[in-house]
Design an enzyme around this catalytic site. Structure first.
Site, mmCIF file in Angstrom:
data_model
loop_
_atom_site.group_PDB
_atom_site.id
_atom_site.type_symbol
_atom_site.label_atom_id
_atom_site.label_comp_id
_atom_site.label_asym_id
_atom_site.label_seq_id
_atom_site.Cartn_x
_atom_site.Cartn_y
_atom_site.Cartn_z
ATOM 1 N N SER A 456 0.846 -1.189 0.000
ATOM 2 C CA SER A 456 0.000 0.000 0.000
ATOM 3 C C SER A 456 0.884 1.243 0.000
ATOM 4 O O SER A 456 2.049 1.194 0.434
ATOM 5 C CB SER A 456 -0.899 0.010 1.245
ATOM 6 O OG SER A 456 -1.546 1.262 1.403
ATOM 7 N N TYR A 469 -2.012 -0.568 10.303
ATOM 8 C CA TYR A 469 -2.146 -0.907 8.881
ATOM 9 C C TYR A 469 -0.872 -0.552 8.116
ATOM 10 O O TYR A 469 -0.350 -1.366 7.331
ATOM 11 C CB TYR A 469 -3.341 -0.163 8.293
ATOM 12 C CG TYR A 469 -3.589 -0.454 6.827
ATOM 13 C CD1 TYR A 469 -4.218 -1.628 6.448
ATOM 14 C CD2 TYR A 469 -3.182 0.448 5.841
ATOM 15 C CE1 TYR A 469 -4.453 -1.904 5.100
ATOM 16 C CE2 TYR A 469 -3.406 0.179 4.495
ATOM 17 C CZ TYR A 469 -4.036 -0.992 4.136
ATOM 18 O OH TYR A 469 -4.261 -1.263 2.802
#
Length: 584
Positions: A456, A469
């Site tokens: 990501s 995350y």
């Protein structure tokens, strides 16, 4: 005139002697003689012992026969150079085939100079009745090579000339072998006694050369003198009517893959198979070579082509056709779009998801070329069983996309140990499990492949609200860099994909720490609306994934904000840290 045969201890496989016009060939056989016969022909400077590892893996299903070619091991060694012409060596092969399998044609597997002499047999008129198939490993047909050189020299494009120069560079030793006396003397006194050490240095393989290595190699030099100049200067290529499989080691120091480019002109039934290995494949990768041989022999005997054989069929290796792609988290979002994108390019797709119904819906969109599977990527045992099941049912995958992941947002101090374990188990260890299990299977298969890990933009974009995350995705990015370095030895590429804001279903399942159920629902709705307004769809990420696999790109920042953040992290890290204190 021939010398007397040299004795070898009568241990191991059954041994017999086959006479061909005064040359006595030491022949070694294993397995049930009523089974299909696979005849193994070694090259220079080896003996039949080159095939020990392969024979061990084939003997349960086949009658495996090996022999020492003339001049090597326990076979007799003609003293005249002319006695090593390929047409005479081909007659040796036929003599052995007639002796060990008189009523049924044999499947020939040959390496290096064994392959060169086997080509002379395969292209002979007798081949159609005596040879069922031919697997050639690192040994071209000399007549085909002569024609190959002529075609490129008479059409001197830069690409053609590069190919010729590359092969000449690989074949540097041939000129040395034409020097009188010295090559044989060097093999007997210097090279032969150190051959095991040289193999370890050159090929990274452990092998104990035959005690006769020095004499064998000195005799084998006559192979080059008897054939090389005449065949290359006056090539007379002949067609092969039997099915031919050419195995091309991608790291061969002596034979370039380009030599196999024109073979369709003479071989109607041709397969080209690539293995990630060096020249001495029978020593370094016997397991992978055994699979390649079995695939081919079984197909020639009537079985359907495996996916690898379909891909290797001359003229059919295009795009992702006949590739097997495994995509985790493929029930929705980026995973679903990726499965559809590869399927649209001709691949067969394993659609995996913890939600089997979602996986089935994606598979139904694709059609018969998709196979839905349930899997929890955070469960190492489940992933291992999943990988083994896929391989048993479909073969080792060519491409694996480790996409499954979960979202998590909120203050670090509100993120519990349980939250950290959950996001780490899925986002990081799920990728670890996929890389480990499928990477091992792909490495064992020996045909390379590609692994895609979905990271990501959060991996390099600090944010006060994405600590868990972002940390998990940063670990995926670092893991990809490390695994890429290791897997390169096996010809397996690794890509890390770093999307930014993409309109997927992940916002509806993201955990927002430090809030109650009502607040959780409200934040999910807000995030979903924001991502939808952004308008960057999963299919655009899927296109980038497919393109990255085609090009072998190591890291891809997908969305514009992901690309901008990557540049910021590289050139303005201080600014990125200050922005992280404000945004979240």
């Amino acid at each position: 005139m021939v010398s007397e045969p040299r004795p070898l201890p009568a241990t191991g496989p059954r041994r017999r002697t086959v006479d061909n016009d005064g040359v006595e060939l030491a022949v070694f056989s294993e397995g049930d003689p009523s089974s299909p016969t696979i005849l193994l022909v070694h090259g220079f400077p080896d003996t039949h012992r080159l095939w020990d590892g392969l024979a061990e893996r084939l003997v349960g299903d086949y009658h495996v026969v090996r022999y020492d070619v003339r001049g090597a091991g326990a076979s007799t060694a003609p003293r005249k150079t002319a006695a090593y012409r390929t047409e005479l060596l081909a007659e040796d092969l036929f003599a052995v085939a007639d002796a060990v399998s008189p009523n049924r044609p044999v499947h020939v597997v040959a390496h290096d100079w064994g392959s060169i002499q086997a080509w002379a047999a395969v292209t002979a008129p007798r081949a159609r009745a005596r040879i069922a198939s031919f697997t050639s490993v690192s040994g071209p047909n000399l007549d085909h090579v002569g024609q190959w050189v002529r075609r490129r020299v008479t059409r001197p494009t830069p690409a053609n000339l590069r190919q010729v120069v590359a092969q000449l560079t690989h074949s540097w030793y041939i000129a040395l072998f034409h020097i009188p006396v010295l090559p044989g003397l060097a093999w007997r006194t210097v090279v032969g006694p150190r051959w095991g050490h040289l193999l370890r240095r050159m090929e990274g393989v452990e092998a104990t050369p035959a005690p006769t290595i020095g004499t064998d190699a000195a005799n084998g030099v006559r192979l080059y003198r008897a054939n090389m100049l005449s065949r290359r200067s006056r090539p007379a290529p002949s067609p092969a009517e039997v099915p031919v499989q050419v195995v091309l080691p991608t790291r061969d120091r002596f034979v370039t893959a380009a030599l196999a480019e024109d073979l369709e002109r003479w071989i109607p039934r041709l397969w080209r198979r690539r293995l990630v290995a060096g020249h001495w494949v029978p020593l370094s990768h016997p397991e992978a070579l055994a699979r390649v041989v079995e695939d081919f022999v079984e197909h020639v005997s009537g079985a359907p082509m495996t996916r690898s054989l379909q891909r290797a069929r001359a003229g059919r290796d295009e795009g992702f056709t006949n590739r097997l792609v495994v995509v985790t988290g493929a029930g929705k979002g980026i995973g679903r779009a990726t499965a559809l994108a590869f399927a649209a390019r001709g691949a067969e797709v394993v659609v995996a998801d913890i939600d089997i119904e979602a996986a089935r819906r994606t598979a139904a969109e694709i059609g018969p070329a998709a196979y839905p599977y349930p899997v929890d990527v955070s469960d190492a045992d489940a992933v291992r069983a999943f990988a083994e099941d896929i391989t048993d049912q479909h073969g080792a995958p060519d491409i694996v996309v480790n996409n499954a992941g979960i979202g998590m947002a909120g203050p670090f101090l509100a993120t519990t140990a349980q939250d950290w374990r959950r996001v780490t188990d899925v986002n990081l260890l799920g990728v670890v499990n996929g890389c480990r299990e499928f990477g091992a299977l792909m490495a064992e298969a020996g045909e390379g492949g590609h692994i895609v890990n979905i990271s990501s933009a959060a991996a390099y974009t600090p944010s006060r609200s994405l600590s868990a995350y972002a940390a998990s995705k940063a670990a995926v990015l670092a893991l990809s860099d490390c695994v890429r370095a290791e897997f390169a030895d096996h010809g397996i590429g690794v890509t890390a994909i770093c999307p930014g804001v993409v309109a997927t279903d992940i916002t509806n399942t993201t955990t927002f720490t430090g809030t109650d159920d009502l607040g959780q629902q409200r934040k999910r709705q807000q995030a979903t609306k924001a991502y939808a307004r952004r308008g960057f769809t999963p299919d655009r990420v899927a296109e980038e994934i497919a393109r990255a696999v085609e090009r072998g790109t190591p890291v891809v920042a997908v969305t514009p904000e992901a690309k901008l953040a990557r540049a910021g992290a590289r050139f303005f890290p201080g600014l990125m840290r200050r922005v992280a204190r404000v945004l979240g």
